[in-house]
Scaffold this motif. Sequence first.
Motif, PDB file in Angstrom:
ATOM      1  N   PHE A 127       0.841  -1.202   0.000  1.00 12.21           N
ATOM      2  CA  PHE A 127       0.000   0.000   0.000  1.00 12.21           C
ATOM      3  C   PHE A 127       0.875   1.250   0.000  1.00 12.21           C
ATOM      4  N   ALA A 128       1.886   1.260   0.860  1.00  7.79           N
ATOM      5  CA  ALA A 128       2.797   2.407   0.951  1.00  7.79           C
ATOM      6  C   ALA A 128       3.504   2.646  -0.380  1.00  7.79           C
ATOM      7  N   LEU A 129       4.002   1.590  -1.002  1.00  6.46           N
ATOM      8  CA  LEU A 129       4.709   1.736  -2.273  1.00  6.46           C
ATOM      9  C   LEU A 129       3.787   2.262  -3.370  1.00  6.46           C
ATOM     10  N   ASN A 130       2.557   1.788  -3.399  1.00  4.22           N
ATOM     11  CA  ASN A 130       1.598   2.293  -4.383  1.00  4.22           C
ATOM     12  C   ASN A 130       1.355   3.782  -4.194  1.00  4.22           C
ATOM     13  N   LYS A 131       1.184   4.207  -2.957  1.00  6.46           N
ATOM     14  CA  LYS A 131       0.956   5.632  -2.683  1.00  6.46           C
ATOM     15  C   LYS A 131       2.217   6.447  -2.957  1.00  6.46           C
ATOM     16  N   LEU A 132       3.373   5.928  -2.583  1.00  5.34           N
ATOM     17  CA  LEU A 132       4.624   6.643  -2.849  1.00  5.34           C
ATOM     18  C   LEU A 132       4.850   6.800  -4.345  1.00  5.34           C
ATOM     19  N   ASN A 133       4.485   5.792  -5.108  1.00  3.96           N
ATOM     20  CA  ASN A 133       4.625   5.880  -6.560  1.00  3.96           C
ATOM     21  C   ASN A 133       3.775   7.025  -7.125  1.00  3.96           C
ATOM     22  N   LEU A 134       2.631   7.271  -6.512  1.00  2.00           N
ATOM     23  CA  LEU A 134       1.756   8.357  -6.960  1.00  2.00           C
ATOM     24  C   LEU A 134       2.288   9.741  -6.607  1.00  2.00           C
ATOM     25  N   ILE A 135       3.042   9.822  -5.513  1.00  5.72           N
ATOM     26  CA  ILE A 135       3.467  11.144  -5.028  1.00  5.72           C
ATOM     27  C   ILE A 135       4.967  11.373  -5.126  1.00  5.72           C
ATOM     28  N   VAL A 136       5.698  10.431  -5.658  1.00  3.88           N
ATOM     29  CA  VAL A 136       7.154  10.506  -5.656  1.00  3.88           C
ATOM     30  C   VAL A 136       7.689  11.745  -6.375  1.00  3.88           C
ATOM     31  N   HIS A 137       7.037  12.179  -7.424  1.00  4.93           N
ATOM     32  CA  HIS A 137       7.561  13.331  -8.156  1.00  4.93           C
ATOM     33  C   HIS A 137       7.419  14.629  -7.366  1.00  4.93           C
ATOM     34  N   GLU A 138       6.515  14.642  -6.414  1.00  3.75           N
ATOM     35  CA  GLU A 138       6.341  15.832  -5.587  1.00  3.75           C
ATOM     36  C   GLU A 138       7.102  15.733  -4.252  1.00  3.75           C
ATOM     37  N   PHE A 139       7.193  14.531  -3.705  1.00  5.38           N
ATOM     38  CA  PHE A 139       7.791  14.354  -2.376  1.00  5.38           C
ATOM     39  C   PHE A 139       9.074  13.524  -2.415  1.00  5.38           C
ATOM     40  N   TRP A 140       9.775  13.571  -3.545  1.00  5.71           N
ATOM     41  CA  TRP A 140      10.975  12.758  -3.717  1.00  5.71           C
ATOM     42  C   TRP A 140      12.047  13.046  -2.675  1.00  5.71           C
TER      43      TRP A 140
ATOM     44  N   GLU B  35       6.103  -7.434  -4.304  1.00  3.84           N
ATOM     45  CA  GLU B  35       6.064  -6.167  -5.041  1.00  3.84           C
ATOM     46  C   GLU B  35       7.466  -5.600  -5.307  1.00  3.84           C
ATOM     47  N   ARG B  36       8.377  -6.483  -5.631  1.00  9.26           N
ATOM     48  CA  ARG B  36       9.756  -6.065  -5.898  1.00  9.26           C
ATOM     49  C   ARG B  36       9.827  -5.067  -7.045  1.00  9.26           C
ATOM     50  N   GLU B  37       9.066  -5.306  -8.108  1.00  7.85           N
ATOM     51  CA  GLU B  37       9.095  -4.413  -9.267  1.00  7.85           C
ATOM     52  C   GLU B  37       8.597  -3.018  -8.904  1.00  7.85           C
ATOM     53  N   LEU B  38       7.574  -2.950  -8.063  1.00 11.13           N
ATOM     54  CA  LEU B  38       7.064  -1.655  -7.616  1.00 11.13           C
ATOM     55  C   LEU B  38       8.110  -0.938  -6.761  1.00 11.13           C
ATOM     56  N   SER B  39       8.797  -1.690  -5.917  1.00 13.01           N
ATOM     57  CA  SER B  39       9.889  -1.104  -5.123  1.00 13.01           C
ATOM     58  C   SER B  39      10.954  -0.523  -6.045  1.00 13.01           C
ATOM     59  N   ALA B  40      11.289  -1.269  -7.074  1.00  7.76           N
ATOM     60  CA  ALA B  40      12.303  -0.805  -8.025  1.00  7.76           C
ATOM     61  C   ALA B  40      11.853   0.458  -8.743  1.00  7.76           C
ATOM     62  N   LEU B  41      10.587   0.517  -9.122  1.00  6.82           N
ATOM     63  CA  LEU B  41      10.068   1.693  -9.824  1.00  6.82           C
ATOM     64  C   LEU B  41      10.140   2.937  -8.939  1.00  6.82           C
ATOM     65  N   VAL B  42       9.733   2.815  -7.694  1.00  6.44           N
ATOM     66  CA  VAL B  42       9.785   3.957  -6.776  1.00  6.44           C
ATOM     67  C   VAL B  42      11.234   4.382  -6.541  1.00  6.44           C
ATOM     68  N   ALA B  43      12.119   3.411  -6.320  1.00  5.64           N
ATOM     69  CA  ALA B  43      13.537   3.738  -6.124  1.00  5.64           C
ATOM     70  C   ALA B  43      14.107   4.426  -7.358  1.00  5.64           C
ATOM     71  N   SER B  44      13.744   3.944  -8.530  1.00  7.29           N
ATOM     72  CA  SER B  44      14.222   4.543  -9.776  1.00  7.29           C
ATOM     73  C   SER B  44      13.805   6.006  -9.874  1.00  7.29           C
ATOM     74  N   LYS B  45      12.567   6.288  -9.549  1.00  2.00           N
ATOM     75  CA  LYS B  45      12.066   7.666  -9.624  1.00  2.00           C
ATOM     76  C   LYS B  45      12.759   8.569  -8.610  1.00  2.00           C
ATOM     77  N   VAL B  46      13.039   8.044  -7.441  1.00  2.00           N
ATOM     78  CA  VAL B  46      13.758   8.834  -6.429  1.00  2.00           C
ATOM     79  C   VAL B  46      15.159   9.155  -6.942  1.00  2.00           C
ATOM     80  N   TYR B  47      15.851   8.154  -7.456  1.00  2.00           N
ATOM     81  CA  TYR B  47      17.206   8.381  -7.964  1.00  2.00           C
ATOM     82  C   TYR B  47      17.207   9.331  -9.165  1.00  2.00           C
ATOM     83  N   TYR B  48      16.182   9.260  -9.977  1.00  2.00           N
ATOM     84  CA  TYR B  48      16.053  10.212 -11.080  1.00  2.00           C
ATOM     85  C   TYR B  48      16.036  11.637 -10.531  1.00  2.00           C
ATOM     86  N   HIS B  49      15.227  11.885  -9.532  1.00  2.00           N
ATOM     87  CA  HIS B  49      15.127  13.236  -8.965  1.00  2.00           C
ATOM     88  C   HIS B  49      16.414  13.656  -8.260  1.00  2.00           C
TER      89      HIS B  49
END
Length: 181
Positions: A33-46, A67-81
């Motif tokens: 649940f946390a990863l899904n929500k973080l994925n939605l807000i990562v670009h604002e709260f990175w 949900e390893r792939e979702l973890s990877a996606l969120v981590a990727s977006k954080v590192y992008y920022h």
Amino acid sequence: MSVSTMNYNSAGITSAAGVISLLSEPQPELKKFALNKLNLIVHEFWAEISDVVDKIEILFEDETFEERELSALVASKVYYHLGAYDDALHYALGAASLLDLNQHSEYVDTVVARAIDQYTGLRVKMVDGGEEVTIDKRLEQIVDKMFQRCFDDSRYKQAVGIALESRRYDMLESAIMKSED
């Protein structure tokens, strides 16, 4: 900005702290649940999420976590920022099918450009330098999808450019054959 992001932000969220705290809970459902929500807000709260990117990485490395792939996606977006584009690409490769290459965003464009650059470098070492290199199949799949997007959008000059740089003469031939000019 996606509709789901707008709805989430219009609810008056000013911090990701509550969602982030769920990553420390023992139940995998709460982490999902946390990863899904973080994925939605990562670009604002990175910036806030970057403080716990190590927890997200651990979830990605845990082979029992569904949900390893979702973890990877969120981590990727954080590192992008954070401007750590090699790390962003590394985790984007781990995100597999969750990385939507057809999405038009600065994040996807940057990850794809990094993938093409890395792939091109490896191909040049292999073809021109005669070195024995191993190319990650996931990296090659991203490049192949970009070739296909170029063909689908009739952007043959772009396909020719990528093909020449990456020494993909099979794609060069395809671009020339499909092109009308």
